[in-house]
Design an enzyme around this catalytic site. Structure first.
Site, short mmCIF file in Angstrom:
data_model
loop_
_atom_site.label_atom_id
_atom_site.label_comp_id
_atom_site.label_asym_id
_atom_site.label_seq_id
_atom_site.Cartn_x
_atom_site.Cartn_y
_atom_site.Cartn_z
N HIS A 89 -0.21 4.81 7.09
CA HIS A 89 0.33 5.40 5.86
C HIS A 89 0.61 6.88 6.09
O HIS A 89 0.07 7.48 7.03
CB HIS A 89 -0.67 5.22 4.71
CG HIS A 89 -1.10 3.81 4.53
ND1 HIS A 89 -2.30 3.32 5.03
CD2 HIS A 89 -0.51 2.76 3.91
CE1 HIS A 89 -2.41 2.03 4.73
NE2 HIS A 89 -1.34 1.67 4.05
N SER A 133 0.80 -1.23 0.00
CA SER A 133 0.00 0.00 0.00
C SER A 133 0.83 1.27 0.00
O SER A 133 0.31 2.34 -0.34
CB SER A 133 -0.93 0.01 1.22
OG SER A 133 -0.19 -0.11 2.42
N ASP A 169 -3.32 8.11 8.04
CA ASP A 169 -4.40 7.30 8.61
C ASP A 169 -3.93 6.35 9.71
O ASP A 169 -4.62 5.40 10.05
CB ASP A 169 -5.12 6.52 7.52
CG ASP A 169 -4.18 5.61 6.72
OD1 ASP A 169 -3.01 5.46 7.13
OD2 ASP A 169 -4.60 5.06 5.69
#
Length: 359
Positions: A329, A40, A326
């Protein structure tokens, strides 16, 4: 092109400006495409492509730069985006939606959120509950091998194509540790996974170099002891330097030390390839250490959360003042600082913009 003599005729301020541009962007014309693998931290839309309805498909994800969610786990651009823009290339499209009308001649991104370096069977054998994607690093490499014949048709064409392509190897490997930590496994057990993770990354690099790849950027692990999600999970652990959890950062260092040692072996095995270690650890720690230097005000809390993207999630007023987007990240602001350190130094050697200065 103007001759070297004509440069001398320029007024001094103009000459200095020209030299600054030439020095700051020496690799702009060296790379014609970018291919990326990872999780991610590098995913530009693959997870969103197959996990429709995910919260990353909703604002405020993407709000800062794109003004809409794009499948990036941030408020805006990622490290790979800043690299592409600096090299004068288009933003690297995700692979899963397909090439569309533009094709993948200028690259694509195989990174998928949740991806691990090791195949999922490794974790099942350890008794872990595998709920994440099956697009491990090995699967992503196979996807590239399948795509390659559509990009070049002969040995000489492939040689030229791969010689002028930048390959980003992640970040990958972080989830191999995140998922076990989140499922309550001990640091002692997870430490035993590290050599396997390094071996998987090394094997992927070997496959690519054997195919003809010449320039690869291989990131290390972030200092996870400074990451809000870990600070929350292990809130009873004593804090050390800069408010981080030292034993978790020690674990990240161990991964990075083994990775660096393996990359040195690969340098010896493939002297014609340029393998660049991207020091994500020091890049992020430097922001945590001196946040005001970068205009950062909040280092231990996330801008968006909990459950960013879901109704009722809290949101800060200015993501550029935060490191974490978040909880796991980073914000676009933090990614840009790290990307600049990779492009120009000191967190990549050689810096990406000078990786092929003689081309």
């Amino acid at each position: 092109m103007a001759s070297s003599t004509s440069y001398l005729l320029l007024p001094l301020p103009h000459l200095l400006a020209l030299l600054l541009v030439l020095y700051a962007n020496p690799a702009v014309s060296c790379f014609n495409s970018i291919f990326s693998f990872g999780d991610s931290l590098a995913d530009t839309g693959n997870f969103l492509s197959y996990a429709k309805g995910s919260n990353i498909g909703r604002l405020p994800y993407g709000e800062t730069y794109f003004h809409r969610p794009t499948g990036r786990f941030s408020d805006g651009r990622l490290i790979i985006d800043f690299i592409a823009q600096r090299l004068g290339l288009p933003l690297v499209p995700p692979s899963l939606p397909g090439p569309g009308g533009q094709g993948f001649r200028q690259g694509t991104n195989f990174a998928v959120a949740g991806a691990t370096a090791l195949a999922n069977d490794f974790f099942r054998a350890k008794g872990l509950n595998v709920t994440w994607t099956s697009y491990s690093l090995g699967v992503q490499i196979e996807q590239f091998k399948h795509l390659l014949p559509s990009l070049c048709s002969s040995d000489s064409e492939c040689h030229n194509f791969l010689n002028n392509t930048l390959f980003l190897m992640g970040e990958i490997g972080g989830n191999d540790y995140n998922f076990p930590f989140f499922q309550g496994r001990t640091v002692g057990e997870i430490t035993t996974y590290v050599p396997n993770v390094i071996s998987a990354i090394s094997s992927a690099i070997k496959v690519l170099i054997d195919l003809g790849v010449k320039t690869l950027v291989v990131p290390g692990n972030f200092p996870i002891g400074c990451v809000p999600v870990y600070l929350g999970i292990f809130h009873n652990s004593s804090r050390g330097d800069y408010g981080c959890i030292n034993w978790l950062n020690k674990f990240s260092k161990y991964h990075n030390q083994l990775l660096i040692a393996e990359l040195k072996k690969l340098h010896q095995l493939y002297p014609d390839a340029t393998i660049i270690y991207a020091n994500y650890y020091e890049a992020l720690l430097n922001i945590v250490r001196s946040p005001q230097k970068f205009g950062i005000e909040v280092t231990e809390k996330a801008c968006c959360g909990p459950s960013c993207g879901d109704p009722g999630a809290t949101l800060c007023s200015d993501p550029s003042k935060y490191i974490s987007w978040d909880g796991i990240h980073l914000t676009e602001a933090a990614y840009k600082i790290i990307a600049d350190g990779l492009l120009d130094g000191p967190y990549a050697s050689p810096p990406i913009t000078r990786a092929r200065s003689g081309c």
